[in-house]
Design an enzyme around this catalytic site. Structure first.
Site, PDB file in Angstrom:
ATOM      1  N   ARG A 184       0.835  -1.215   0.000  1.00  0.00           N
ATOM      2  CA  ARG A 184       0.000   0.000   0.000  1.00  0.00           C
ATOM      3  C   ARG A 184       0.868   1.262   0.000  1.00  0.00           C
ATOM      4  O   ARG A 184       0.574   2.246   0.685  1.00  0.00           O
ATOM      5  CB  ARG A 184      -0.937   0.033   1.214  1.00  0.00           C
ATOM      6  CG  ARG A 184      -1.947  -1.086   1.281  1.00  0.00           C
ATOM      7  CD  ARG A 184      -2.951  -1.008   0.138  1.00  0.00           C
ATOM      8  NE  ARG A 184      -4.058  -1.907   0.318  1.00  0.00           N
ATOM      9  CZ  ARG A 184      -4.073  -3.196  -0.065  1.00  0.00           C
ATOM     10  NH1 ARG A 184      -3.025  -3.714  -0.672  1.00  0.00           N
ATOM     11  NH2 ARG A 184      -5.135  -3.944   0.128  1.00  0.00           N
ATOM     12  N   SER A 256     -10.698  -0.515   3.256  1.00  0.00           N
ATOM     13  CA  SER A 256      -9.953  -0.610   4.525  1.00  0.00           C
ATOM     14  C   SER A 256      -9.520   0.788   4.951  1.00  0.00           C
ATOM     15  O   SER A 256      -8.837   1.476   4.178  1.00  0.00           O
ATOM     16  CB  SER A 256      -8.693  -1.454   4.357  1.00  0.00           C
ATOM     17  OG  SER A 256      -9.003  -2.744   3.923  1.00  0.00           O
ATOM     18  N   GLU A 351      -4.799   3.963   5.922  1.00  0.00           N
ATOM     19  CA  GLU A 351      -4.542   3.698   4.496  1.00  0.00           C
ATOM     20  C   GLU A 351      -5.197   4.796   3.668  1.00  0.00           C
ATOM     21  O   GLU A 351      -4.667   5.260   2.667  1.00  0.00           O
ATOM     22  CB  GLU A 351      -5.120   2.336   4.096  1.00  0.00           C
ATOM     23  CG  GLU A 351      -4.928   2.068   2.616  1.00  0.00           C
ATOM     24  CD  GLU A 351      -5.804   0.975   2.051  1.00  0.00           C
ATOM     25  OE1 GLU A 351      -5.657  -0.183   2.462  1.00  0.00           O
ATOM     26  OE2 GLU A 351      -6.648   1.291   1.182  1.00  0.00           O
TER      27      GLU A 351
HETATM   28  P1  FAD Z   1      -8.667   8.603  -5.122  1.00  0.00           P
HETATM   29  O1  FAD Z   1      -9.363   8.138  -3.898  1.00  0.00           O
HETATM   30  O2  FAD Z   1      -9.296   9.670  -5.911  1.00  0.00           O
HETATM   31  O3  FAD Z   1      -7.191   9.052  -4.735  1.00  0.00           O
HETATM   32  C1  FAD Z   1      -6.365   8.246  -3.907  1.00  0.00           C
HETATM   33  C2  FAD Z   1      -4.964   8.860  -3.891  1.00  0.00           C
HETATM   34  O4  FAD Z   1      -4.388   8.760  -5.195  1.00  0.00           O
HETATM   35  C3  FAD Z   1      -4.960  10.347  -3.559  1.00  0.00           C
HETATM   36  O5  FAD Z   1      -3.777  10.633  -2.870  1.00  0.00           O
HETATM   37  C4  FAD Z   1      -4.935  11.028  -4.924  1.00  0.00           C
HETATM   38  O6  FAD Z   1      -4.359  12.315  -4.898  1.00  0.00           O
HETATM   39  C5  FAD Z   1      -4.073  10.051  -5.711  1.00  0.00           C
HETATM   40  N1  FAD Z   1      -4.391  10.042  -7.137  1.00  0.00           N
HETATM   41  C6  FAD Z   1      -5.542   9.650  -7.731  1.00  0.00           C
HETATM   42  N2  FAD Z   1      -5.428   9.732  -9.077  1.00  0.00           N
HETATM   43  C7  FAD Z   1      -4.176  10.203  -9.326  1.00  0.00           C
HETATM   44  C8  FAD Z   1      -3.454  10.522 -10.508  1.00  0.00           C
HETATM   45  N3  FAD Z   1      -3.969  10.373 -11.733  1.00  0.00           N
HETATM   46  N4  FAD Z   1      -2.201  11.002 -10.375  1.00  0.00           N
HETATM   47  C9  FAD Z   1      -1.624  11.165  -9.163  1.00  0.00           C
HETATM   48  N5  FAD Z   1      -2.251  10.874  -8.006  1.00  0.00           N
HETATM   49  C10 FAD Z   1      -3.516  10.397  -8.092  1.00  0.00           C
HETATM   50  N6  FAD Z   1      -7.599  -0.740  -2.384  1.00  0.00           N
HETATM   51  C11 FAD Z   1      -6.784  -1.804  -2.514  1.00  0.00           C
HETATM   52  O7  FAD Z   1      -5.567  -1.644  -2.704  1.00  0.00           O
HETATM   53  N7  FAD Z   1      -7.269  -3.078  -2.443  1.00  0.00           N
HETATM   54  C12 FAD Z   1      -8.571  -3.336  -2.245  1.00  0.00           C
HETATM   55  O8  FAD Z   1      -8.966  -4.498  -2.193  1.00  0.00           O
HETATM   56  C13 FAD Z   1      -9.465  -2.228  -2.119  1.00  0.00           C
HETATM   57  N8  FAD Z   1     -10.778  -2.439  -1.891  1.00  0.00           N
HETATM   58  C14 FAD Z   1     -11.617  -1.367  -1.769  1.00  0.00           C
HETATM   59  C15 FAD Z   1     -12.974  -1.613  -1.549  1.00  0.00           C
HETATM   60  C16 FAD Z   1     -13.864  -0.561  -1.421  1.00  0.00           C
HETATM   61  C17 FAD Z   1     -15.334  -0.847  -1.208  1.00  0.00           C
HETATM   62  C18 FAD Z   1     -13.397   0.778  -1.517  1.00  0.00           C
HETATM   63  C19 FAD Z   1     -14.349   1.924  -1.419  1.00  0.00           C
HETATM   64  C20 FAD Z   1     -12.041   1.039  -1.702  1.00  0.00           C
HETATM   65  C21 FAD Z   1     -11.134  -0.038  -1.829  1.00  0.00           C
HETATM   66  N9  FAD Z   1      -9.769   0.159  -2.021  1.00  0.00           N
HETATM   67  C22 FAD Z   1      -8.923  -0.919  -2.182  1.00  0.00           C
HETATM   68  C23 FAD Z   1      -9.204   1.532  -2.028  1.00  0.00           C
HETATM   69  C24 FAD Z   1      -9.306   2.249  -3.394  1.00  0.00           C
HETATM   70  O9  FAD Z   1     -10.264   1.659  -4.212  1.00  0.00           O
HETATM   71  C25 FAD Z   1      -7.957   2.261  -4.126  1.00  0.00           C
HETATM   72  O10 FAD Z   1      -6.979   2.890  -3.336  1.00  0.00           O
HETATM   73  C26 FAD Z   1      -8.045   2.981  -5.467  1.00  0.00           C
HETATM   74  O11 FAD Z   1      -6.863   2.793  -6.202  1.00  0.00           O
HETATM   75  C27 FAD Z   1      -8.322   4.482  -5.325  1.00  0.00           C
HETATM   76  O12 FAD Z   1      -8.596   4.990  -6.621  1.00  0.00           O
HETATM   77  P2  FAD Z   1      -9.299   6.388  -6.829  1.00  0.00           P
HETATM   78  O13 FAD Z   1      -9.240   6.712  -8.273  1.00  0.00           O
HETATM   79  O14 FAD Z   1     -10.646   6.373  -6.204  1.00  0.00           O
HETATM   80  O15 FAD Z   1      -8.319   7.354  -6.045  1.00  0.00           O
HETATM   81  N1  EPU Z   2     -10.671 -10.389  10.176  1.00  0.00           N
HETATM   82  C1  EPU Z   2     -11.304 -10.423  11.396  1.00  0.00           C
HETATM   83  N2  EPU Z   2     -12.312  -9.528  11.604  1.00  0.00           N
HETATM   84  C2  EPU Z   2     -12.701  -8.641  10.673  1.00  0.00           C
HETATM   85  C3  EPU Z   2     -12.046  -8.607   9.438  1.00  0.00           C
HETATM   86  C4  EPU Z   2     -11.013  -9.502   9.206  1.00  0.00           C
HETATM   87  O1  EPU Z   2     -10.965 -11.223  12.266  1.00  0.00           O
HETATM   88  O2  EPU Z   2     -13.633  -7.880  10.948  1.00  0.00           O
HETATM   89  C5  EPU Z   2      -9.616 -11.388   9.902  1.00  0.00           C
HETATM   90  C6  EPU Z   2     -10.115 -12.439   8.896  1.00  0.00           C
HETATM   91  O3  EPU Z   2     -10.804 -13.469   9.544  1.00  0.00           O
HETATM   92  C7  EPU Z   2      -8.837 -12.910   8.259  1.00  0.00           C
HETATM   93  C8  EPU Z   2      -7.949 -11.677   8.309  1.00  0.00           C
HETATM   94  O4  EPU Z   2      -8.524 -10.779   9.256  1.00  0.00           O
HETATM   95  O5  EPU Z   2      -8.267 -13.924   9.019  1.00  0.00           O
HETATM   96  C9  EPU Z   2      -7.806 -10.988   6.959  1.00  0.00           C
HETATM   97  O6  EPU Z   2      -9.105 -10.596   6.499  1.00  0.00           O
HETATM   98  P1  EPU Z   2      -9.417 -10.353   4.950  1.00  0.00           P
HETATM   99  O7  EPU Z   2      -8.951 -11.521   4.172  1.00  0.00           O
HETATM  100  O8  EPU Z   2     -10.830  -9.943   4.850  1.00  0.00           O
HETATM  101  O9  EPU Z   2      -8.483  -9.189   4.531  1.00  0.00           O
HETATM  102  P2  EPU Z   2      -7.994  -7.853   5.254  1.00  0.00           P
HETATM  103  O10 EPU Z   2      -6.599  -8.047   5.718  1.00  0.00           O
HETATM  104  O11 EPU Z   2      -8.988  -7.410   6.254  1.00  0.00           O
HETATM  105  C10 EPU Z   2      -6.939  -6.928   3.071  1.00  0.00           C
HETATM  106  C11 EPU Z   2      -6.876  -5.626   2.350  1.00  0.00           C
HETATM  107  C12 EPU Z   2      -8.113  -5.450   1.482  1.00  0.00           C
HETATM  108  C13 EPU Z   2      -8.165  -6.589   0.475  1.00  0.00           C
HETATM  109  C14 EPU Z   2      -8.230  -7.903   1.249  1.00  0.00           C
HETATM  110  C15 EPU Z   2      -8.178  -9.111   0.327  1.00  0.00           C
HETATM  111  C16 EPU Z   2      -5.528  -4.117   3.664  1.00  0.00           C
HETATM  112  C17 EPU Z   2      -5.496  -2.939   4.566  1.00  0.00           C
HETATM  113  N3  EPU Z   2      -6.749  -4.531   3.292  1.00  0.00           N
HETATM  114  O12 EPU Z   2      -8.014  -6.854   4.006  1.00  0.00           O
HETATM  115  O13 EPU Z   2      -7.949  -4.227   0.766  1.00  0.00           O
HETATM  116  O14 EPU Z   2      -9.292  -6.470  -0.357  1.00  0.00           O
HETATM  117  O15 EPU Z   2      -7.093  -7.997   2.148  1.00  0.00           O
HETATM  118  O16 EPU Z   2      -6.889  -9.284  -0.149  1.00  0.00           O
HETATM  119  O17 EPU Z   2      -4.477  -4.639   3.303  1.00  0.00           O
HETATM  120  C18 EPU Z   2      -8.363  -1.882   0.859  1.00  0.00           C
HETATM  121  O18 EPU Z   2      -7.142  -1.739   0.787  1.00  0.00           O
HETATM  122  O19 EPU Z   2      -9.161  -0.926   0.902  1.00  0.00           O
HETATM  123  C19 EPU Z   2      -8.912  -3.241   0.905  1.00  0.00           C
HETATM  124  C20 EPU Z   2     -10.203  -3.496   1.024  1.00  0.00           C
END
Ligand code: FAD
Ligand code: EPU
Length: 359
Positions: A184, A256, A351
């Site tokens: 991240r 997250s 994050e």
């Molecule tokens: P924004 O929120 O608009 O911006 C995020 C950052 O990037 C800011 O600092 C912004 O200035 C910068 N930025 C955006 N575009 C540019 C650009 N073109 N040039 C320079 N800087 C830029 N993230 C994960 O890694 N894994 C996940 O599994 C994951 N699951 C998610 C689930 C949900 C339901 C939600 C809501 C979010 C999740 N995220 C996850 C976080 C998010 O989706 C990612 O970080 C995504 O890449 C953000 O994209 P955005 O375009 O919305 O960026």
């Molecule tokens: N867990 C709990 N309680 C909870 C949530 C999770 O005990 O409420 C435990 C689960 O049981 C599991 C462990 O935590 O043993 C990991 O959970 P999970 O697989 O759901 O993933 P996470 O670590 O909570 C991360 C990323 C997610 C990504 C998933 C899948 C980060 C900060 N988050 O979540 O990314 O989708 O793994 O790979 O690394 C994001 O970055 O926004 C995001 C959603």
């Protein structure tokens, strides 16, 4: 040049043709542009649809020291109005640059939707991104925090990143190795906010599937199956995500809120003695704890407080059921950080990018 209703639409003539910029000095409502759906206004707001447009707008951009590049707003929490310039790129296009029997290289505009890109790649037989399906947001933000899920990080498929240094106007290409990718984390995430604008990302993808099923729920689901395809992996990932994570269209959130913290092996051993069920994964830099586990076992999972709370299925996700003020979500996040520090002596790092001032 003409102005109407506070909006100025400027058409600048350059060699390639007309470049359209929309700029306003009015307060622009950012609530539809962030997935936490919190109320915030941008003092200045600029839409640019190409690198040429950004270059043309540099004199305007450089008048503002306080800038933010906004993508899909899915990793941002506004805690106050933004008293500067929000730049909202709309740079589109997917270009095929090169291919052979094994690999394909594509260049993708920063404002393409991430999940749509994953689907387009699968449709074309370009593999690798399937575990990253359904992550919200834009392609341009994907290198910023090196998006990751289900055992894969985007860095594995990034060839290079094109961006412009808005301070100097210089356009740069960073190869994967220059981007300082981590969990991240990247050069872009650590840079001064609003200094670099990513315009295009080049990905190198595979033509022959090389599936990553190391994430336990995927491994278990596909155990014993020999004909698993990348599309099946994408569909399973989408299904898991829909079960675990709230869709921001239904419940506002930014995924997250915190990173999973990494502690030393000795600290993990001490924690395990007190909390034998605690979840941790060995990494090169120490043991990565599941922040969701820590937050759940500190009693926050599913809690609500007015219109905000902690999601009932995923304690790492803070949710907004209608509260317009991002500051309240930030105060809850800080309370969770303090509670985790007191209970486990572990520091949680946000994050989500927190934007604004807390007054
Ligand atoms: P924004 O929120 O608009 O911006 C995020 C950052 O990037 C800011 O600092 C912004 O200035 C910068 N930025 C955006 N575009 C540019 C650009 N073109 N040039 C320079 N800087 C830029 N993230 C994960 O890694 N894994 C996940 O599994 C994951 N699951 C998610 C689930 C949900 C339901 C939600 C809501 C979010 C999740 N995220 C996850 C976080 C998010 O989706 C990612 O970080 C995504 O890449 C953000 O994209 P955005 O375009 O919305 O960026
Ligand atoms: N867990 C709990 N309680 C909870 C949530 C999770 O005990 O409420 C435990 C689960 O049981 C599991 C462990 O935590 O043993 C990991 O959970 P999970 O697989 O759901 O993933 P996470 O670590 O909570 C991360 C990323 C997610 C990504 C998933 C899948 C980060 C900060 N988050 O979540 O990314 O989708 O793994 O790979 O690394 C994001 O970055 O926004 C995001 C959603």
């Amino acid at each position: 040049m003409c102005c109407s209703g506070g909006w100025c639409r400027i058409a600048l003539k350059i060699n390639e043709g007309d470049v359209f910029l929309s700029i306003t000095s009015e307060q622009v409502d950012l609530s539809p542009l962030n997935t936490f759906k919190v109320a915030a206004k941008a003092k200045y707001f600029l839409i640019v649809d190409s690198l040429a447009a950004i270059r043309s707008a540099l004199p305007v951009i450089q008048q503002h020291n306080h800038r933010l590049v906004l993508g899909g707003g899915s990793n941002i929490l506004f805690i106050s109005d933004f008293d500067g310039l929000v730049i909202y790129p709309q740079i589109k296009g997917i270009d095929l640059l090169h291919q052979d029997d094994n690999r394909v290289r594509i260049s993708v505009g920063a404002s393409e939707n991430w999940h749509q890109l994953v689907l387009t790649c699968l449709k074309n037989g370009w593999y690798g991104l399937e575990n990253l399906a359904l992550i919200p947001g834009s392609v341009g933000a994907s290198p910023v925090q090196n998006i990751g899920a289900y055992g894969v990080e985007v860095k594995s498929f990034i060839h290079q990143v094109e961006f412009i240094d808005l301070d100097s106007g210089e356009v740069k290409l960073f190869a994967k190795g220059d981007c300082q990718f981590g969990y991240r984390d990247s050069f872009f995430k650590r840079a001064t906010p609003g200094r670099y604008l990513i315009t295009r990302v080049e990905f190198e993808l595979q033509k022959k599937p090389d599936l990553c099923l190391s994430y336990q729920p995927l491994k278990t689901f596909f155990a014993g199956l020999s004909d698993v395809t990348p599309t099946m992996v994408m569909e399973r990932v989408c299904q898991i995500r829909r079960e675990k994570l709230p869709d921001p269209d239904d419940i506002a959130n930014a995924g997250s809120f915190f990173k999973n913290p990494v502690v030393s092996e000795s600290q993990f051993e001490r924690l395990k003695q007190e909390y034998p069920q605690m979840v941790g994964y060995a990494t090169a830099s120490g043991v990565k704890l599941a922040a969701g586990w820590l937050i759940e076992h500190a009693g926050f999972k599913g809690m609500t407080e007015g219109d905000i709370g902690v999601h009932k299925h995923q304690a790492l996700v803070l949710v907004n059921y209608g509260e317009p003020k991002g500051r309240k979500i930030w105060h809850l996040a800080k309370r969770i950080q303090r509670a985790i520090q007191e209970k486990y002596h572990v520091q949680l790092e946000a994050e989500v990018r927190v934007i604004g001032h807390d007054q």
